[in-house]
Enzyme design. Structure first.
Site, short mmCIF file in Angstrom:
data_model
loop_
_atom_site.label_atom_id
_atom_site.label_comp_id
_atom_site.label_asym_id
_atom_site.label_seq_id
_atom_site.Cartn_x
_atom_site.Cartn_y
_atom_site.Cartn_z
N ASP A 138 2.37 4.78 2.05
CA ASP A 138 2.12 3.41 1.61
C ASP A 138 0.63 3.08 1.59
O ASP A 138 -0.17 3.71 2.29
CB ASP A 138 2.84 2.42 2.53
CG ASP A 138 4.34 2.58 2.49
OD1 ASP A 138 4.86 3.03 1.46
OD2 ASP A 138 5.00 2.27 3.51
N LYS A 139 0.29 2.06 0.83
CA LYS A 139 -1.10 1.63 0.69
C LYS A 139 -1.78 1.42 2.05
O LYS A 139 -2.89 1.89 2.28
CB LYS A 139 -1.15 0.34 -0.12
CG LYS A 139 -2.53 -0.30 -0.20
CD LYS A 139 -2.47 -1.65 -0.92
CE LYS A 139 -3.82 -2.34 -0.91
NZ LYS A 139 -3.78 -3.68 -1.54
#
Length: 310
Positions: A138-139
């Site tokens: 994820d970011k």
């Protein structure tokens, strides 16, 4: 536009609308088909239906799919923390806040943009938007990610992920004090029916998911845990820890407590083990915990989770 209109005969009665639509598009994933249905590109009797709608005799199914927009992905001179690189693979320590690959509305500043500047020999199996990308994080999750520099390496790494021979270990700071040193969360994950932007533990339209959890340290109102993935579902660690009531500190999507100062979940992929695609050697890589996570842990040690926002 790719269009068709069909009337359902006895042969297709009780078949799911997504399955029937998919039969017209052999090279399109089921998830993409379902997105078309959700967006109203596929209608039954001129009305939107759910993906699991079972067709009835005489139903008229109409499909109107917009042509795919081709985006140009440009190389950008963005610094990379490269842990290892050879002719086949590249292992990078991704910083928090960096998106893995471009998408409509977010075409720059991603790991892929940086990779294209660094090298021009990435695998093309995942297309122009995701060259070399075998798996994602994820970011706001930091840590190790392996990139394939050719198609042979990509196939090998994908098979290892499928066969669960790749080991991925994460550090996570979670709310609450876990009572057991070791536990395994074996719970299927699928799209949250109440919020399509989230994943959830659910028996409906879900996939098998398993996470092994080891407690590293316990604090006043939090715990540092190591999570070992046996599967790699979207948001798996975040969803599983929320499911057992120990959500990640800073997680804006799955945590029930606000810790805005850390700017996202405190989750770090610190160890990655794989078999090299050519040499067949087992290789293990490590990435030190980022400063923001270390600082948050120190604050939790001294004053609890509330101290993070002070």
């Amino acid at each position: 536009m790719e269009n068709f209109i069909i009337t359902i005969n006895e042969e297709l009665v009780k078949e799911r609308i997504d399955k029937v639509t998919a039969s017209f598009f052999e090279d399109v994933s089921r998830s993409r088909i379902q997105k078309w249905i959700e967006d109203g590109n596929v209608l039954v009797n001129d009305e939107k239906v759910k993906c699991n709608y079972k067709l009835r005799l005489g139903d008229v199914v109409s499909c109107e799919i917009p042509e795919a927009v081709e985006y140009e992905v440009t190389a950008e001179d963005i610094p990379l923390d490269i842990v290892y690189e050879d002719h086949d693979i590249l292992v990078v320590n991704k910083p928090r806040g960096m998106v893995i690959h471009p998408a409509p509305g977010n075409l720059s500043g991603t790991l892929v943009n940086a990779l294209l500047f660094h090298c021009n020999d990435l695998s093309g199996i995942n297309g122009v938007m995701r060259p070399g990308i075998v798996h994602r994080i994820d970011k706001d999750t930091s840590g190790l990610l392996v990139v394939a520099k050719n198609d042979k390496a990509h196939v090998s790494l994908s098979e290892q992920l499928k066969d669960k021979t790749v080991s991925r270990k994460y550090y996570a700071l979670v709310h609450g004090v876990l009572p057991h040193d070791v536990c395994t969360i074996d719970a299927p994950i699928g799209r949250d029916e109440k919020d399509r932007q989230k994943m959830a533990v659910t028996a409906k339209n879900s996939r098998y998911a398993k996470t092994h959890v080891h407690v590293v340290e316990r604090y006043k109102d939090a715990s540092l845990v190591e999570c070992i993935l046996e599967t790699g579902r979207t948001h798996q660690i975040r969803v599983h820890m929320e499911y057992i009531k120990y959500p990640l500190v800073g997680d804006p999507k799955y945590s029930y407590r606000s810790t805005p100062e850390v700017g996202g979940q405190l989750l770090h992929a610190h160890e990655l083990t794989l078999i090299h695609p050519t040499t067949k050697e087992a290789m293990t890589f490590h990435a030190e915990m980022p400063d923001i996570m270390k600082e948050a842990i120190e604050k939790v040690k001294n004053g609890g989770v509330k101290a993070i926002n002070d």
